[in-house]
Each structure stands twice: as structure tokens, then as C-alpha cells.
Design an enzyme around this catalytic site. Structure first.
Site, PDB file in Angstrom:
ATOM      1  NE  ARG A 106      29.146  60.902  66.133  1.00  0.00           N
ATOM      2  CZ  ARG A 106      30.058  61.510  66.903  1.00  0.00           C
ATOM      3  NH1 ARG A 106      31.114  60.855  67.344  1.00  0.00           N
ATOM      4  NH2 ARG A 106      29.895  62.765  67.251  1.00  0.00           N
ATOM      5  CG  HIS A 128      29.744  67.375  64.407  1.00  0.00           C
ATOM      6  ND1 HIS A 128      28.590  66.793  64.888  1.00  0.00           N
ATOM      7  CD2 HIS A 128      30.699  67.154  65.359  1.00  0.00           C
ATOM      8  CE1 HIS A 128      28.832  66.256  66.072  1.00  0.00           C
ATOM      9  NE2 HIS A 128      30.099  66.456  66.381  1.00  0.00           N
ATOM     10  CB  CYS A 136      34.281  69.630  68.424  1.00  0.00           C
ATOM     11  SG  CYS A 136      35.559  68.824  67.455  1.00  0.00           S
ATOM     12  CD  GLN A 167      30.914  70.025  68.568  1.00  0.00           C
ATOM     13  OE1 GLN A 167      30.894  68.820  68.777  1.00  0.00           O
ATOM     14  NE2 GLN A 167      31.221  70.903  69.508  1.00  0.00           N
ATOM     15  NE  ARG A 220      27.472  68.525  70.416  1.00  0.00           N
ATOM     16  CZ  ARG A 220      27.860  67.340  69.925  1.00  0.00           C
ATOM     17  NH1 ARG A 220      29.030  66.847  70.238  1.00  0.00           N
ATOM     18  NH2 ARG A 220      27.088  66.666  69.083  1.00  0.00           N
ATOM     19  CG  ASP A 255      38.049  68.385  64.962  1.00  0.00           C
ATOM     20  OD1 ASP A 255      38.187  67.641  65.953  1.00  0.00           O
ATOM     21  OD2 ASP A 255      37.324  68.086  63.981  1.00  0.00           O
TER      22      ASP A 255
HETATM   23  N1  NVA Z   1      36.546  65.780  62.983  1.00  0.00           N
HETATM   24  C1  NVA Z   1      36.332  64.852  64.071  1.00  0.00           C
HETATM   25  C2  NVA Z   1      35.240  65.347  64.955  1.00  0.00           C
HETATM   26  C3  NVA Z   1      34.977  64.495  66.158  1.00  0.00           C
HETATM   27  C4  NVA Z   1      33.865  65.029  67.010  1.00  0.00           C
HETATM   28  C5  NVA Z   1      36.032  63.474  63.521  1.00  0.00           C
HETATM   29  O1  NVA Z   1      35.224  63.370  62.592  1.00  0.00           O
HETATM   30  O2  NVA Z   1      36.607  62.502  64.009  1.00  0.00           O
HETATM   31  N1   CP Z   2      32.318  66.489  69.751  1.00  0.00           N
HETATM   32  C1   CP Z   2      31.817  65.257  69.583  1.00  0.00           C
HETATM   33  O1   CP Z   2      31.030  64.985  68.662  1.00  0.00           O
HETATM   34  O2   CP Z   2      32.242  64.339  70.487  1.00  0.00           O
HETATM   35  P1   CP Z   2      31.954  62.769  70.443  1.00  0.00           P
HETATM   36  O3   CP Z   2      32.708  62.220  69.249  1.00  0.00           O
HETATM   37  O4   CP Z   2      32.461  62.244  71.742  1.00  0.00           O
HETATM   38  O5   CP Z   2      30.475  62.561  70.269  1.00  0.00           O
END
Ligand code: NVA
Ligand code: CP
Length: 337
Positions: free
Chosen positions: A108, A135, A272, A138, A317, A231
Site C-alpha cells: 500500500r 484499490h 469503503c 476493495q 475485505r 468515499d
Molecule cells: N480514497 C481513500 C480510500 C481509503 C480507503 C484514500 O485513498 O484515502
Molecule cells: N477501506 C480501506 O482500505 O480501509 P483502510 O484504509 O483502513 O485499510
């Protein structure tokens, strides 16, 4: 004989074909069932899995960790400040080292190029746990949740309301189009998805008989929605855009009034997570002080409503990440669909 998944990475949604994505969703449902019945499924016994996190995470980290342990593998968390990656060692060199010790790698972080380089140089399956662009893990959880609720995927309509250019919006646009789900991205014109993504989605939708709608018109965008998804307005790494995003996206807040605009009898809500739906976080308190908002992308009323399935989605997840790891790393024979 090896399975069609074996040794493959999952870096973005279109690494897999429609049938393969559907297979992973159904396989995850099977693994969920095994877990609920307490039936052992240690398909990855003896394997070592590296979990690389440059950005923070609750769900993705917890899901990879528990899924790996359930599968009999050993997960090792390597955080941003724990390893040399990027600071003292290139992605290529890091990938070669990790690939010689670990059987699979989750990443990540910010750059899609990094996760792709890890896959290229490590020689082991690499799974994208979120980048600025995509993602993918997800998506499997989201569409498993939708299938659990509606009993089908094809022909449903998903309206994503909010920041139309972030990783989750990109992934929903492409995955829905691949799977034959009608997708509306409902967002101000300034936040419309990149043009090449829209073109790609339209191509997939042609094949799957789905529909793609990109609109700033909320009424039109949510009219047929079986699923309303949102989101955060500001994704990780974009914190300087807070003020502008609030101004642009406040009219797109998912509240009861917006939920009532759908013509469907039963529209579910998905997110999410994490979500800004109350004042129980430091960031929300700061936003209240600066901009006077007590809720952001979704109101507490919708979030706590009976049609809100975000916690089922969060649990999924784990089951879906387990499916991806077991399929790409295990010795399972999964025939071509
Ligand atoms: N769009 C958000 C998703 C978090 C799971 C981010 O990238 O922060
Ligand atoms: N939805 C998701 O990816 O959550 P986290 O950022 O907590 O991993």
C-alpha cells in the site's frame, strides 16, 4: 496442472477478466462459509507474506494479517519507517530481496509504478493494497457485499457520489463496467474521472452490456441507483485540498434527502471506510472548527441507517483478500472459467 491464477499479481482490476473476478468473489463467499463453520482452510501453510505499508490502514492491514494466518501463512508487517525502501534502497533492489525471502507481497502506498515494479522484480505474486490510482482488493469486497445482498450483480446500478477522481472512484468505474453493473459517477465537473478511464470503462461496458454515466447532476445520477457509494472527499496524501473539496463536494453529501432521490424501493449504502460521519475523530473536530461542518461525505443518519452495509463490506475485505492470496499463491486447481 496449475490454476489460471497461480503466480499472478493483482495490481489493478483489469489484471483479471470478468469471469476471473467473479470466480474470486464466489471463492471468497466459500471461504467465508468455511470460516463461519470453523472449518480449517490452510491453503498457504508454510508461506511467508510481506505486508508493505507506506500509508496508514486499518481494514487492509487487518484483513491481510488475519487472512494470512487463517490460511496458515506467516504475515510480516513492514511499515514505512521500518525498511530502507525509497530512502536508502531502490524499489528494484528491495523487490529482489523481498522476493528471495517471501512468497507473496502486499503493497500500500502512493505510486502505482512502485507496486508494478515490485511485481516485475520480486518474482512472486504482489497484491495492491491501495495506491493513488487503484484499490483492487476493495472492489472484491464491495461486489461480494452487493452479491450477498441482491443475489446477483449484472443489471444493478451503482451510483458513486463524491470525489470522482480518487482511487476508489477509478476502481468502481472500471470494475462495474467489466462486471456489467451500470455505473454512475456523480461528481462536480472539476472532479470528473480522467478521459482515458472513461473511454476504457465504456469499452468494457459495451462488452458486458453495462452502462456508464458521468454526471454532475445528482437527480439524474442517483435516479436508478440500487447502491449509493461514497468515499472521503480528501484522500490520503491530498490533505492540502480540504477547503476546495468541501466547497465542491458539500452539495454531494450523501444524506437522507439524497437517498430518497432514488426510484428504487431498496437502495443500499456502501462506503469503503474510514468515514467522516460524526465528530468522533481528530480530523472531524478540526474540520468543524475550521469550516463548521459536523458531517462530511455521509450523514450520521444514513451511516447508521438500516440500509447501510459498510461494516459487512469491511468484514468482506478479509474473505476476499484471502481468496486472492489463496488463488494466486496456493496449490489449488482452479480451472479456466
Ligand atoms: N480514497 C481513500 C480510500 C481509503 C480507503 C484514500 O485513498 O484515502
Ligand atoms: N477501506 C480501506 O482500505 O480501509 P483502510 O484504509 O483502513 O485499510
Amino acid at each position: 496442472m496449475t490454476s489460471i491464477f497461480q503466480g499472478k499479481s493483482f495490481l489493478k482490476e483489469n489484471d483479471f477478466k470478468k469471469e476471473e473476478l467473479l470466480y474470486l468473489i464466489d471463492f471468497a463467499a466459500h471461504l467465508k462459509d468455511l470460516k463461519q463453520q470453523n472449518i480449517s482452510h490452510k491453503y498457504l501453510a508454510g508461506k511467508n507474506i510481506a505486508l508493505l505499508f507506506e500509508k496508514t490502514s486499518t481494514r487492509t492491514r487487518a484483513a491481510f494479517t488475519t487472512a494470512a494466518i487463517d490460511l496458515g501463512a506467516h504475515p510480516e508487517y513492514l511499515g514505512k519507517n521500518d525498511i530502507q525502501l525509497g530512502k536508502k534502497e531502490s524499489v528494484e533492489d528491495t523487490a529482489k530481496v523481498l522476493g528471495s525471502m517471501f512468497d507473496g507481497i502486499e503493497y500500500r502506498g502512493f505510486s502505482q509504478k512502485t507496486v508494478e515494479a515490485l511485481a516485475e522484480y520480486s518474482g512472486v505474486p504482489v497484491w495492491n493494497g491501495l495506491t493513488d490510482e487503484w484499490h483492487p482488493t476493495q472492489m472484491l469486497a464491495d461486489f461480494l457485499t452487493i452479491k450477498e445482498h441482491f443475489g446477483k450483480l449484472e443489471g444493478l446500478t451503482l451510483a458513486y457520489v463524491g470525489d470522482g477522481r480518487n482511487n476508489v472512484a477509478n476502481s468502481l468505474l472500471i470494475t462495474s463496467a467489466i462486471l456489467g453493473i451500470n455505473i454512475s459517477i456523480v461528481t462536480p465537473e472539476k472532479l470528473f474521472p480522467e478521459n482515458d478511464l472513461i473511454v476504457m470503462a465504456e469499452e468494457y461496458a459495451k462488452a458486458s452490456k453495462g452502462n456508464v454515466l458521468i454526471t454532475d447532476d445528482i437527480d439524474q445520477g442517483v435516479a436508478q441507483a440500487d447502491i449509493i457509494y461514497t468515499d472521503v472527499w480528501v484522500s490520503m496524501g491530498e490533505e492540502e485540498t480540504f477547503k476546495e473539496r468541501i466547497e465542491l463536494l458539500l452539495p454531494y453529501q450523501v444524506n437522507q434527502e439524497l437517498m430518497m432521490k432514488t426510484q428504487k424501493n431498496e437502495t443500499i449504502f456502501l462506503h469503503c471506510l474510514p468515514a467522516f460521519h460524526d465528530l468522533e475523530t481528530e480530523v472531524a473536530k478540526e474540520t468543524k472548527k475550521k469550516y463548521g461542518l459536523k458531517e462530511m461525505e455521509v450523514t450520521d443518519e444514513v451511516f447508521r441507517g438500516k440500509n447501510a452495509l459498510q461494516f459487512q463490506q469491511a468484514e468482506n475485505r478479509m474473505h476476499t483478500i484471502k481468496a486472492v492470496m489463496a488463488a494466486t499463491l496456493g496449490n489449488l486447481f482452479i480451472p479456466k472459467a
